[in-house]
Design a protein around this motif. Sequence first.
Motif, PDB file in Angstrom:
ATOM      1  N   ILE A  16       5.358   2.276  -4.924  1.00 51.31           N
ATOM      2  CA  ILE A  16       3.957   2.347  -4.502  1.00 51.31           C
ATOM      3  C   ILE A  16       3.300   1.026  -4.822  1.00 51.31           C
ATOM      4  N   VAL A  17       2.721   0.386  -3.834  1.00 41.58           N
ATOM      5  CA  VAL A  17       2.064  -0.907  -4.045  1.00 41.58           C
ATOM      6  C   VAL A  17       0.600  -0.793  -3.739  1.00 41.58           C
ATOM      7  N   TYR A  51      10.198   8.805  -0.552  1.00 43.14           N
ATOM      8  CA  TYR A  51       9.411   7.644  -0.158  1.00 43.14           C
ATOM      9  C   TYR A  51       8.201   7.365  -1.036  1.00 43.14           C
ATOM     10  N   GLY A  52       7.846   8.283  -1.930  1.00 42.58           N
ATOM     11  CA  GLY A  52       6.650   8.024  -2.709  1.00 42.58           C
ATOM     12  C   GLY A  52       6.389   9.047  -3.789  1.00 42.58           C
ATOM     13  N   ALA A  53       5.139   9.067  -4.193  1.00 46.77           N
ATOM     14  CA  ALA A  53       4.723   9.854  -5.356  1.00 46.77           C
ATOM     15  C   ALA A  53       3.945  11.096  -4.949  1.00 46.77           C
ATOM     16  N   VAL A  87       2.868   7.658   0.087  1.00 51.10           N
ATOM     17  CA  VAL A  87       4.165   7.043   0.356  1.00 51.10           C
ATOM     18  C   VAL A  87       3.986   5.657   0.944  1.00 51.10           C
ATOM     19  N   LYS A  88       5.037   4.874   0.846  1.00 48.20           N
ATOM     20  CA  LYS A  88       5.072   3.529   1.415  1.00 48.20           C
ATOM     21  C   LYS A  88       6.264   3.503   2.365  1.00 48.20           C
ATOM     22  N   MET A 123       7.837  -4.818   7.416  1.00 48.90           N
ATOM     23  CA  MET A 123       6.570  -4.674   6.727  1.00 48.90           C
ATOM     24  C   MET A 123       6.321  -3.191   6.433  1.00 48.90           C
ATOM     25  N   THR A 124       5.883  -2.914   5.227  1.00 48.15           N
ATOM     26  CA  THR A 124       5.610  -1.534   4.859  1.00 48.15           C
ATOM     27  C   THR A 124       4.112  -1.259   4.895  1.00 48.15           C
ATOM     28  N   SER A 125       3.797   0.004   5.105  1.00 42.47           N
ATOM     29  CA  SER A 125       2.405   0.465   5.091  1.00 42.47           C
ATOM     30  C   SER A 125       2.322   1.699   4.205  1.00 42.47           C
ATOM     31  N   ARG A 126       1.122   1.931   3.696  1.00 40.33           N
ATOM     32  CA  ARG A 126       0.897   3.107   2.848  1.00 40.33           C
ATOM     33  C   ARG A 126       0.335   4.248   3.672  1.00 40.33           C
TER      34      ARG A 126
END
Length: 92
Positions: A91-92, A27-29, A38-39, A1-4
Amino acid sequence: MTSRYAIAYDVTEDRLRRQIRQACKRYGAHQQYSLFEVKLTPTERAKLVDKLECFVREAQEPAHIRIYSVGPRSNDIDIPEIDDSDEPANIV
């Protein structure tokens, strides 16, 4: 499971700033000059924290990095509202 997460840093040393930026880009923007969104999975988070801690330990000048846990993207509010269609896929 991913987290922001939001990663903010206060760094005066150019070399260290570049190292942090390169590590976070995986990992992100990059949202602003010293802010990333990041996620991360728990494993990725542990690896990134270890890497960032190592960078700070080796720094010549004081540096501070803070990683904020961010809730679900559905809770985000942009003012003014922005079009997310060009947002990176990780990125979600």
